[in-house]
Write a protein that holds these residues in place. Structure first.
Motif, PDB file in Angstrom:
ATOM      1  N   ALA A  26      14.939 -42.847   7.892  1.00  0.00           N
ATOM      2  CA  ALA A  26      15.906 -42.491   8.932  1.00  0.00           C
ATOM      3  C   ALA A  26      16.146 -40.980   8.966  1.00  0.00           C
ATOM      4  N   LEU A  27      16.231 -40.349   7.796  1.00  0.00           N
ATOM      5  CA  LEU A  27      16.429 -38.897   7.752  1.00  0.00           C
ATOM      6  C   LEU A  27      15.230 -38.150   8.339  1.00  0.00           C
ATOM      7  N   VAL A  28      14.039 -38.611   8.021  1.00  0.00           N
ATOM      8  CA  VAL A  28      12.829 -37.958   8.534  1.00  0.00           C
ATOM      9  C   VAL A  28      12.720 -38.181  10.039  1.00  0.00           C
ATOM     10  N   ALA A  29      13.063 -39.371  10.520  1.00  0.00           N
ATOM     11  CA  ALA A  29      12.957 -39.691  11.946  1.00  0.00           C
ATOM     12  C   ALA A  29      13.928 -38.868  12.801  1.00  0.00           C
ATOM     13  N   GLU A  30      15.043 -38.414  12.205  1.00  0.00           N
ATOM     14  CA  GLU A  30      16.020 -37.618  12.950  1.00  0.00           C
ATOM     15  C   GLU A  30      15.501 -36.227  13.306  1.00  0.00           C
ATOM     16  N   ASP A  31      14.604 -35.690  12.484  1.00  0.00           N
ATOM     17  CA  ASP A  31      14.136 -34.314  12.658  1.00  0.00           C
ATOM     18  C   ASP A  31      12.675 -34.324  13.114  1.00  0.00           C
ATOM     19  N   PRO A  32      12.382 -33.891  14.345  1.00  0.00           N
ATOM     20  CA  PRO A  32      11.001 -33.924  14.836  1.00  0.00           C
ATOM     21  C   PRO A  32      10.045 -33.058  14.007  1.00  0.00           C
ATOM     22  N   HIS A  33      10.545 -31.941  13.468  1.00  0.00           N
ATOM     23  CA  HIS A  33       9.713 -31.066  12.643  1.00  0.00           C
ATOM     24  C   HIS A  33       9.299 -31.786  11.353  1.00  0.00           C
ATOM     25  N   LEU A  34      10.268 -32.430  10.691  1.00  0.00           N
ATOM     26  CA  LEU A  34       9.963 -33.194   9.477  1.00  0.00           C
ATOM     27  C   LEU A  34       9.043 -34.373   9.784  1.00  0.00           C
ATOM     28  N   LEU A  35       9.271 -35.007  10.909  1.00  0.00           N
ATOM     29  CA  LEU A  35       8.443 -36.149  11.297  1.00  0.00           C
ATOM     30  C   LEU A  35       6.992 -35.725  11.477  1.00  0.00           C
ATOM     31  N   ARG A  36       6.776 -34.587  12.122  1.00  0.00           N
ATOM     32  CA  ARG A  36       5.407 -34.080  12.318  1.00  0.00           C
ATOM     33  C   ARG A  36       4.776 -33.721  10.975  1.00  0.00           C
ATOM     34  N   ARG A  37       5.536 -33.060  10.103  1.00  0.00           N
ATOM     35  CA  ARG A  37       5.004 -32.693   8.785  1.00  0.00           C
ATOM     36  C   ARG A  37       4.654 -33.948   7.981  1.00  0.00           C
ATOM     37  N   ARG A  38       5.510 -34.974   8.064  1.00  0.00           N
ATOM     38  CA  ARG A  38       5.233 -36.222   7.353  1.00  0.00           C
ATOM     39  C   ARG A  38       3.966 -36.883   7.895  1.00  0.00           C
ATOM     40  N   LEU A  62       5.386 -25.863   1.454  1.00  0.00           N
ATOM     41  CA  LEU A  62       4.017 -26.278   1.760  1.00  0.00           C
ATOM     42  C   LEU A  62       3.661 -25.899   3.194  1.00  0.00           C
ATOM     43  N   GLY A  63       2.532 -25.253   3.352  1.00  0.00           N
ATOM     44  CA  GLY A  63       2.082 -24.808   4.657  1.00  0.00           C
ATOM     45  C   GLY A  63       2.252 -23.311   4.848  1.00  0.00           C
ATOM     46  N   THR A  64       2.941 -22.658   3.925  1.00  0.00           N
ATOM     47  CA  THR A  64       3.166 -21.217   4.039  1.00  0.00           C
ATOM     48  C   THR A  64       2.538 -20.436   2.895  1.00  0.00           C
ATOM     49  N   MET A  65       1.856 -21.137   1.981  1.00  0.00           N
ATOM     50  CA  MET A  65       1.320 -20.488   0.783  1.00  0.00           C
ATOM     51  C   MET A  65      -0.197 -20.411   0.828  1.00  0.00           C
ATOM     52  N   GLU A  66      -0.746 -19.647  -0.106  1.00  0.00           N
ATOM     53  CA  GLU A  66      -2.186 -19.590  -0.282  1.00  0.00           C
ATOM     54  C   GLU A  66      -2.587 -20.647  -1.296  1.00  0.00           C
ATOM     55  N   ILE A 143      -3.233 -31.457  -2.598  1.00  0.00           N
ATOM     56  CA  ILE A 143      -2.119 -30.540  -2.360  1.00  0.00           C
ATOM     57  C   ILE A 143      -2.612 -29.287  -1.645  1.00  0.00           C
ATOM     58  N   ILE A 144      -3.806 -28.834  -1.987  1.00  0.00           N
ATOM     59  CA  ILE A 144      -4.386 -27.672  -1.304  1.00  0.00           C
ATOM     60  C   ILE A 144      -4.734 -28.036   0.138  1.00  0.00           C
ATOM     61  N   LEU A 145      -5.288 -29.230   0.327  1.00  0.00           N
ATOM     62  CA  LEU A 145      -5.598 -29.706   1.677  1.00  0.00           C
ATOM     63  C   LEU A 145      -4.321 -29.854   2.511  1.00  0.00           C
ATOM     64  N   ALA A 146      -3.271 -30.390   1.901  1.00  0.00           N
ATOM     65  CA  ALA A 146      -1.996 -30.560   2.616  1.00  0.00           C
ATOM     66  C   ALA A 146      -1.447 -29.206   3.049  1.00  0.00           C
ATOM     67  N   ASN A 147      -1.551 -28.208   2.197  1.00  0.00           N
ATOM     68  CA  ASN A 147      -1.080 -26.872   2.553  1.00  0.00           C
ATOM     69  C   ASN A 147      -1.852 -26.328   3.751  1.00  0.00           C
ATOM     70  N   ALA A 148      -3.164 -26.494   3.749  1.00  0.00           N
ATOM     71  CA  ALA A 148      -3.985 -25.988   4.850  1.00  0.00           C
ATOM     72  C   ALA A 148      -3.683 -26.733   6.159  1.00  0.00           C
ATOM     73  N   LEU A 149      -3.548 -28.046   6.092  1.00  0.00           N
ATOM     74  CA  LEU A 149      -3.270 -28.821   7.306  1.00  0.00           C
ATOM     75  C   LEU A 149      -1.900 -28.493   7.881  1.00  0.00           C
ATOM     76  N   LEU A 150      -0.906 -28.345   7.008  1.00  0.00           N
ATOM     77  CA  LEU A 150       0.432 -27.997   7.501  1.00  0.00           C
ATOM     78  C   LEU A 150       0.460 -26.582   8.054  1.00  0.00           C
ATOM     79  N   ARG A 151      -0.295 -25.685   7.450  1.00  0.00           N
ATOM     80  CA  ARG A 151      -0.366 -24.309   7.966  1.00  0.00           C
ATOM     81  C   ARG A 151      -0.937 -24.299   9.376  1.00  0.00           C
ATOM     82  N   ASP A 152      -1.984 -25.128   9.604  1.00  0.00           N
ATOM     83  CA  ASP A 152      -2.632 -25.186  10.913  1.00  0.00           C
ATOM     84  C   ASP A 152      -1.982 -26.205  11.850  1.00  0.00           C
TER      85      ASP A 152
END
Length: 161
Positions: A26-38, A62-66, A143-152
């Motif tokens: 329910a918390l994730v569904a309330e926020d469209p940004h979190l929903l997309r990241r999930r 996650l998504g902002t780091m190297e 975790i590295i793949l998740a960072n790259a996908l969230l960055r893009d």
């Protein structure tokens, strides 16, 4: 009588887990940004909703780091002990322990059922690496793949040949 109490306690725990899962959803569904990241995290093979929620909660950066930063923050980066010509064994330390724990079981499953990661595991163990070292390498990959996908801001898609 003890078995009856154990079954009752197990039902209580299962109900509490279901309640927590519903609250998190329910918390994730309330926020469209979190929903997309999930959704991006859950699109990665081997990462389910529980792991995706754990990543959202434990590593909001996650998504902002190297790559190296991501592995270090998760506590999965190699740290080599050496001084002058003396070289000790490499090890992992630091980082966020809850994140490492959340990535362990998906790595075990991936190493068995994901053909690409199974090849990586088999290659490392064939080279003589200890099984725990190979599992740590498998834990680092998602975790590295998740960072790259969230960055893009894109979902995972299989490689096309």
């Amino acid at each position: 009588m003890l078995q009856r109490h154990a079954r009752h306690r197990q039902r209580q725990i299962e109900a509490q887990i279901a309640s927590l899962d519903a609250a998190i959803e329910a918390l994730v569904a309330e926020d469209p940004h979190l929903l997309r990241r999930r959704d991006v995290l859950a699109s990665i093979p081997g990462l389910g909703l529980v792991t995706a929620h754990a990543l959202l909660a434990d590593i909001p950066e996650l998504g902002t780091m190297e790559e190296g930063q991501t592995a270090a923050l998760a506590g999965l980066a190699h740290i080599t002990r050496q001084s002058g010509t003396w070289r000790g064994r490499s090890f992992i330390q630091g980082g966020r322990a809850a994140l490492r724990q959340a990535l362990y079981m998906p790595a075990i499953v991936a190493m068995r059922f994901n053909p690409d990661l199974k090849r990586v595991y088999d290659r490392l163990t064939a080279k003589g690496k200890h099984a725990k070292i190979a599992i740590t390498a498998i834990m680092r990959k998602p975790i590295i793949l998740a960072n790259a996908l969230l960055r893009d801001n894109r979902l995972w898609a299989p490689k096309s040949a």
